[in-house]
Design an enzyme around this catalytic site. Structure first.
Site, mmCIF file in Angstrom:
data_model
loop_
_atom_site.group_PDB
_atom_site.id
_atom_site.type_symbol
_atom_site.label_atom_id
_atom_site.label_comp_id
_atom_site.label_asym_id
_atom_site.label_seq_id
_atom_site.Cartn_x
_atom_site.Cartn_y
_atom_site.Cartn_z
ATOM 1 N N SER A 36 0.841 -1.195 0.000
ATOM 2 C CA SER A 36 0.000 0.000 0.000
ATOM 3 C C SER A 36 0.882 1.254 0.000
ATOM 4 O O SER A 36 1.591 1.498 -0.969
ATOM 5 C CB SER A 36 -0.967 -0.048 1.187
ATOM 6 O OG SER A 36 -1.954 0.945 1.076
ATOM 7 N N HIS B 178 -4.502 -1.481 -4.071
ATOM 8 C CA HIS B 178 -5.910 -1.777 -3.742
ATOM 9 C C HIS B 178 -6.830 -1.563 -4.931
ATOM 10 O O HIS B 178 -7.951 -1.046 -4.790
ATOM 11 C CB HIS B 178 -6.369 -0.900 -2.573
ATOM 12 C CG HIS B 178 -5.477 -0.936 -1.373
ATOM 13 N ND1 HIS B 178 -5.179 -2.104 -0.698
ATOM 14 C CD2 HIS B 178 -4.805 0.064 -0.736
ATOM 15 C CE1 HIS B 178 -4.377 -1.823 0.320
ATOM 16 N NE2 HIS B 178 -4.121 -0.522 0.301
#
Length: 225
Positions: free
Chosen positions: A116, A153
């Site tokens: 991330s 994501h």
């Protein structure tokens, strides 16, 4: 990693990282700056990488104890950057000189990885929810060790895919790569080597500006056992 690793109870992507290292007990440094060095994240790190198999350390910057960052980071086999707030991560790193120390470690052959925010940081630009949860805003001041933009994501946060297409299509972000949760891309230097996934269906993508906006190409993916 677009998502996955020990942050998401996913040992498969982590094992892929450590298979790149020729060491019986790899030295791994966790950098949890993006989460504010919160203790629960550190506990998860130590649980995922037990002392019997790994030589572990943590670089804390909110209560910093390391004086020589270049020497400290350079002595590890793997530097693993956790998720959280990408914008805050980059600001704190630059204030402490971690950006320069990481570049030196990378040039010396240390494996750099992350999930991330810990994936966003290596690129020139990225999408981030640093400024408001649920959004995917452009961030243009990444470390720039890797060219182009990145979006994590891609499959699990609704704003990511359409916003990445919009930003690349208008030229606000450069062409780039995106990863679903449980998918990752690996580079040798600045050369993309392969895309891998630890869960069925997880993908990695190349998004490029085109005359009609942006095009998305799914990259060949190697499923990890």
């Amino acid at each position: 990693m677009g998502g996955g690793g020990f942050s998401d109870d996913d040992p498969v992507l982590d094992r892929y990282v450590f298979d790149l290292v020729d060491a019986s007990r790899p030295r791994v440094c966790f950098v949890p700056t993006a989460s504010g060095d919160i203790p629960p994240y550190l506990v998860r790190f130590y649980e995922a990488f037990p002392a019997r198999s790994f030589e572990t350390s943590v670089l804390r910057l909110f209560q910093r104890e390391v004086e020589d960052l270049d020497a400290f980071l350079g002595e590890h086999d793997v530097i693993y950057v956790g998720g959280g707030n990408t914008a805050n991560l980059l600001d704190v790193w630059r204030r402490h000189g971690v950006d320069r120390a990481l570049a030196s470690a990378w040039e010396a052959g240390v494996v750099l990885c992350g999930v991330s925010a810990g994936a966003n940081c290596w690129f020139e630009a990225s999408t981030t929810d640093s400024f408001l949860v649920g959004r995917a805003d452009p961030l243009l001041d990444g470390l720039g060790l890797l060219p182009g933009a990145f979006s994590p994501h891609f499959d699990s946060e609704l704003a990511r895919r359409p916003r990445f297409h919009e930003l690349v299509g208008t030229g606000e972000l450069p062409d780039g790569l995106a990863c679903d949760d449980f998918a990752a891309v690996r580079f040798d230097g600045t050369t993309l080597v392969e895309a891998v996934a630890s869960r069925p269906g997880a993908g990695a993508y190349r998004v490029a500006r085109s005359a009609s906006g942006a095009t998305e190409e799914r990259l060949p993916i190697r499923a990890l056992g």
